[in-house]
Motif scaffolding. Structure first.
Motif, short mmCIF file in Angstrom:
data_model
loop_
_atom_site.label_atom_id
_atom_site.label_comp_id
_atom_site.label_asym_id
_atom_site.label_seq_id
_atom_site.Cartn_x
_atom_site.Cartn_y
_atom_site.Cartn_z
N SER A 132 -4.45 -7.43 -12.54
CA SER A 132 -3.70 -7.49 -11.37
C SER A 132 -4.83 -7.45 -9.63
CB SER A 132 -2.70 -6.59 -11.53
OG SER A 132 -3.19 -5.41 -10.88
N LYS A 133 -4.31 -7.94 -8.95
CA LYS A 133 -5.50 -7.70 -7.28
C LYS A 133 -5.89 -6.05 -7.67
CE LYS A 133 -2.28 -6.55 -3.81
NZ LYS A 133 -2.42 -6.81 -2.42
N LEU A 145 -6.64 6.64 -12.22
CA LEU A 145 -6.37 5.91 -11.97
C LEU A 145 -7.58 4.79 -12.09
CD1 LEU A 145 -5.65 6.21 -8.06
CD2 LEU A 145 -3.55 5.43 -9.99
N ASP A 146 -8.62 6.17 -12.67
CA ASP A 146 -9.85 4.59 -13.03
C ASP A 146 -9.85 4.89 -14.59
OD1 ASP A 146 -11.38 5.18 -11.16
OD2 ASP A 146 -12.05 7.45 -11.73
N ASN A 147 -8.25 5.50 -15.32
CA ASN A 147 -8.24 5.01 -16.76
C ASN A 147 -6.82 4.60 -16.91
OD1 ASN A 147 -10.52 6.55 -17.72
ND2 ASN A 147 -9.83 8.52 -16.59
N HIS A 148 -6.39 4.01 -16.27
CA HIS A 148 -5.03 3.15 -16.49
C HIS A 148 -6.08 1.88 -16.55
CE1 HIS A 148 -1.79 0.97 -16.04
NE2 HIS A 148 -0.98 1.77 -16.64
N GLN A 149 -4.92 1.36 -18.07
CA GLN A 149 -5.34 -0.10 -18.02
C GLN A 149 -4.87 -0.97 -17.05
OE1 GLN A 149 -4.46 -0.97 -22.00
NE2 GLN A 149 -6.34 0.45 -23.25
N ASN A 150 -5.16 -2.32 -17.12
CA ASN A 150 -5.17 -3.24 -15.91
C ASN A 150 -4.47 -3.11 -14.47
OD1 ASN A 150 -4.82 -4.79 -18.36
ND2 ASN A 150 -3.11 -4.89 -18.71
N PHE A 151 -5.24 -1.79 -13.52
CA PHE A 151 -5.27 -1.34 -12.33
C PHE A 151 -6.66 -1.26 -12.31
CE2 PHE A 151 -4.92 2.11 -9.29
CZ PHE A 151 -4.03 1.26 -8.33
N SER A 152 -6.43 -2.20 -11.71
CA SER A 152 -7.87 -1.74 -10.17
C SER A 152 -7.54 -1.37 -8.92
CB SER A 152 -8.48 -3.48 -10.00
OG SER A 152 -9.68 -3.65 -9.14
N ASN A 170 2.54 10.97 -13.13
CA ASN A 170 2.80 10.95 -14.01
C ASN A 170 2.49 9.04 -13.27
OD1 ASN A 170 4.43 8.07 -15.39
ND2 ASN A 170 5.34 9.56 -16.81
N THR A 171 1.67 8.48 -14.71
CA THR A 171 0.64 7.45 -14.15
C THR A 171 1.29 6.11 -14.06
OG1 THR A 171 -1.05 9.04 -15.79
CG2 THR A 171 -1.04 6.64 -15.45
N ILE A 172 2.08 5.96 -15.40
CA ILE A 172 2.74 4.81 -14.65
C ILE A 172 3.48 4.96 -13.35
CG2 ILE A 172 5.14 3.64 -16.19
CD1 ILE A 172 3.56 4.38 -18.53
N SER A 173 4.37 5.95 -13.15
CA SER A 173 5.70 5.61 -12.06
C SER A 173 4.32 5.29 -10.75
CB SER A 173 5.97 7.25 -11.64
OG SER A 173 7.32 7.64 -12.95
N ILE A 174 2.86 6.53 -10.61
CA ILE A 174 2.08 6.63 -9.57
C ILE A 174 1.58 5.20 -9.66
CG2 ILE A 174 -0.09 7.07 -9.11
CD1 ILE A 174 0.41 9.99 -10.39
N VAL A 175 1.18 4.90 -10.29
CA VAL A 175 0.67 3.29 -10.55
C VAL A 175 1.82 2.00 -10.62
CG1 VAL A 175 -0.14 1.06 -11.51
CG2 VAL A 175 -0.91 3.57 -12.14
N ASN A 176 3.47 2.32 -10.62
CA ASN A 176 4.31 1.42 -9.72
C ASN A 176 3.94 1.59 -8.75
OD1 ASN A 176 4.88 0.28 -12.64
ND2 ASN A 176 6.60 1.47 -13.18
N ALA A 177 4.17 3.45 -8.18
CA ALA A 177 4.62 2.75 -6.40
C ALA A 177 3.32 1.83 -6.15
CB ALA A 177 4.47 4.80 -6.06
N ILE A 178 2.13 1.99 -6.20
CA ILE A 178 1.23 1.24 -5.62
C ILE A 178 0.80 0.09 -5.68
CG2 ILE A 178 -0.97 0.99 -5.64
CD1 ILE A 178 -1.35 4.08 -6.76
N ASN A 179 2.09 -0.46 -6.50
CA ASN A 179 2.15 -1.99 -6.94
C ASN A 179 3.11 -2.19 -5.87
OD1 ASN A 179 -0.32 -2.89 -8.95
ND2 ASN A 179 0.60 -1.85 -10.40
N LYS A 180 3.91 -1.74 -6.47
CA LYS A 180 5.22 -1.89 -5.48
C LYS A 180 4.65 -1.97 -3.91
CE LYS A 180 10.31 -0.45 -4.46
NZ LYS A 180 10.57 0.30 -5.03
N VAL A 181 4.22 -1.44 -3.10
CA VAL A 181 4.01 -1.06 -1.88
C VAL A 181 2.57 -2.17 -1.27
CG1 VAL A 181 4.94 0.68 -1.62
CG2 VAL A 181 2.80 0.95 -2.18
N ALA A 182 2.01 -2.32 -2.23
CA ALA A 182 0.51 -2.40 -2.03
C ALA A 182 0.28 -4.63 -1.55
CB ALA A 182 -0.59 -2.61 -2.59
N LYS A 183 0.47 -5.03 -0.60
CA LYS A 183 1.05 -6.28 0.05
C LYS A 183 -0.56 -6.99 -0.62
CE LYS A 183 5.25 -4.88 1.93
NZ LYS A 183 5.23 -3.64 2.66
#
Length: 138
Positions: free
Chosen positions: A2-3, A26-33, A125-138
């Motif tokens: 993703s972006k 965040l650094d170690n989560h796959q498919n997250f930049s 929780n990594t997944i919850s954090i990444v999902n929240a970021i992806n939800k608000v990042a526009k």
């Protein structure tokens, strides 16, 4: 992939271990930049700048971010800088910056100030954090 999400990760240097753990997650989560726009601890503005200069540096960093992440530990309620970051995110831009509050792992008490100003509140929780970021990042 993703972006790339631009993040301002608020922190207290007195509690930098939580900040370090979060950036490691965040650094170690796959498919997250992401790009971290936080003011680094070794930035001379922390020690040789004025409060006004630090506030301007923070505003500049937040302006380039999609979201502001704040660790909602109890210490956040007493940090003048975290409170200033909340005000900057909410009031200094034509469109307020989204705030994501992360409740520290295993915490029983958290910052009401942070949670009251958050657009999203998540657990440590990594997944919850990444999902929240992806939800608000526009």
């Amino acid at each position: 992939m993703s972006k790339t999400c631009h993040l301002f990760i608020s922190h207290s240097w007195a509690y930098s271990d939580a900040y370090d753990k979060l950036t490691s997650l965040l650094d170690n989560h796959q498919n997250f930049s992401y790009k971290n726009f936080s003011v680094p601890q070794n930035n001379p503005i922390h020690t040789s700048g004025t409060d006004k200069e630090l506030a301007e540096a923070i505003k500049n960093k937040i302006s380039r971010s999609h979201a502001v992440i704040i660790l909602a530990g109890v210490y956040s309620s007493y940090s003048k800088w975290i409170q200033k970051e909340i005000i900057i995110a909410n009031q200094e831009f034509s469109t307020p910056k989204s705030i994501i509050a992360i409740e520290p792992w295993g915490s029983e008490r958290t910052s009401r100030i942070v949670k009251d100003n958050a657009d999203i509140i998540v657990k440590w929780n990594t997944i919850s954090i990444v999902n929240a970021i992806n939800k608000v990042a526009k």
